[in-house]
Design an enzyme around this catalytic site. Structure first.
Site, PDB file in Angstrom:
ATOM      1  CG  HIS A 197      -6.574   1.292   0.361  1.00 15.96           C
ATOM      2  ND1 HIS A 197      -5.495   1.907  -0.251  1.00 15.96           N
ATOM      3  CD2 HIS A 197      -6.040   0.404   1.247  1.00 15.96           C
ATOM      4  CE1 HIS A 197      -4.373   1.399   0.241  1.00 15.96           C
ATOM      5  NE2 HIS A 197      -4.676   0.491   1.139  1.00 15.96           N
ATOM      6  CB  CYS A 239      -0.928   0.022   1.210  1.00 12.55           C
ATOM      7  SG  CYS A 239      -2.025  -1.396   1.300  1.00 12.55           S
TER       8      CYS A 239
END
Length: 365
Positions: free
Chosen positions: A319, A83
């Protein structure tokens, strides 16, 4: 030493997994951004650096650069730091500029979870240590740092309200490069009663005494984001307005069971090295993968909610893994231009395997 500045920033709308962007492969999501950011300065672009996590493999950045019609000389480099990848791409572009390796980079990230060929995630940690899914790890953070369900839900509602307010005021339009029929984030196509949803949501990752729910966690999404990083002298020569000046960055590692807390040591070390405190930082963006992570980080760093994720974030918008770090910088890029009292800003993100990255920028405008 040369100085790296961010002079432009754009993202795509964010779509849900198998939602409005599901037919677009990673390079098709990223290419319009690269084309837009490189327009008129194609011969000045030294490289494209993109983060990508679950997408088809290969050099997505090179493929995207070719799709965008950039010169063949723009080679492209794709990185995977889970991420953190999009923020790492910007960090790398700033250091390359600062060190004189080049003067102009397009950096960010892209993710198409909808077209990913991988049915399961990559391994974050060896079996000897344990390899919890991110949702389970969010529960570990909540338990370790005393973050209750009520604290998580409270923050989730704050974030939802801020996101909807930003959307209704048209603030996200500045960030988004409209592409075809896609003009807004998919979340805003259908309003929901979030207070009721947050209250009724049940724990999804740990059933016994679980606190992390679908309502205080982000979803799985598609999207891309990139910024234009230039050496400051070149930016001025080309009549670009520098907005954010790169000052410093820090990467830190923590136990892989607690990735959500990884931004804390990174931010602490960065502030210490630059002789700053959290009071000196006007705005902070930390990726909202889970509310437990945000509450724990703010608690450990004493960050007031008033300066954190002030226009909402991933809990509402989603996300898209490889792009999320770049979205944080893009959010800061536009927000500082609405304010007159901000000198320093921070972007930070924690990722699978227990890695935290943060970047410190000075506001130029």
């Amino acid at each position: 030493m040369k100085r790296a500045v961010v002079v432009q920033a754009k993202r795509t709308p964010i779509g849900k997994e198998n939602g409005m962007l599901h037919l677009l492969r990673p390079h098709e999501l990223a290419a319009p951004l690269l084309q837009h950011l490189g327009r008129g300065i194609e011969d000045k672009v030294d490289d494209v650096i993109l983060g990508n996590v679950v997408g088809p493999g290969g050099n997505v950045a090179r493929l995207s650069a070719l799709e965008a019609g950039l010169p063949f000389s723009v080679t492209g480099m794709t990185i995977d730091r889970q991420c953190s990848a999009g923020l790492e791409a910007i960090r790398m572009a700033c250091y390359l500029t600062q060190g004189g390796a080049g003067q102009c980079y397009i950096a960010g990230g892209v993710e198409s979870t909808s077209t990913s060929p991988y049915p399961t995630r990559a391994q974050f940690s060896p079996d000897s240590i344990g390899d919890p899914d991110m949702g389970v790890a969010a529960e570990y953070v909540a338990r370790e740092y005393g973050i209750t369900r009520e604290m998580q839900d409270e923050y989730a509602l704050i974030s939802y309200k801020r996101s909807w307010e930003a959307y209704e005021k048209g603030l996200y339009k500045q960030e988004i490069l409209e592409s075809g029929q896609f003009e807004m984030d998919e979340e805003f196509l259908r309003p929901r009663n979030m207070e009721r949803l947050v209250k009724r949501a049940k724990a999804v990752f740990v059933q016994e005494n679980g606190t992390v729910t679908a309502a205080n966690s982000c979803g799985i999404h598609d999207g891309a984001c990139a910024v234009l990083v230039m050496e400051e002298t070149l930016a001025n020569q080309l009549d670009f307005q520098p907005v954010l000046r790169f000052i410093d960055s820090q990467v830190s590692g923590v136990h892989p069971h607690y990735p959500g807390i990884a931004p804390v040591p990174a931010i602490q070390e960065l502030l210490k090295r630059n002789r700053l405190t959290i009071e000196d930082i006007g705005l902070v963006e930390i990726n909202e993968a889970f509310a437990s992570k945000i509450v724990a980080c703010t608690q450990e760093l004493s960050i007031p909610y008033e300066k954190l994720n002030v226009r909402g974030g991933a809990l509402t918008l989603g996300h898209p893994y490889g792009a999320s770090g770049a979205i944080l910088v893009t959010r800061l890029f536009y927000e500082v231009q609405r304010r007159k009292d901000v000198k320093y800003v921070l972007a930070a993100i924690g990722s699978g395997g227990g890695i935290g990255i943060t970047i410190l920028f000075e506001v130029v405008v």
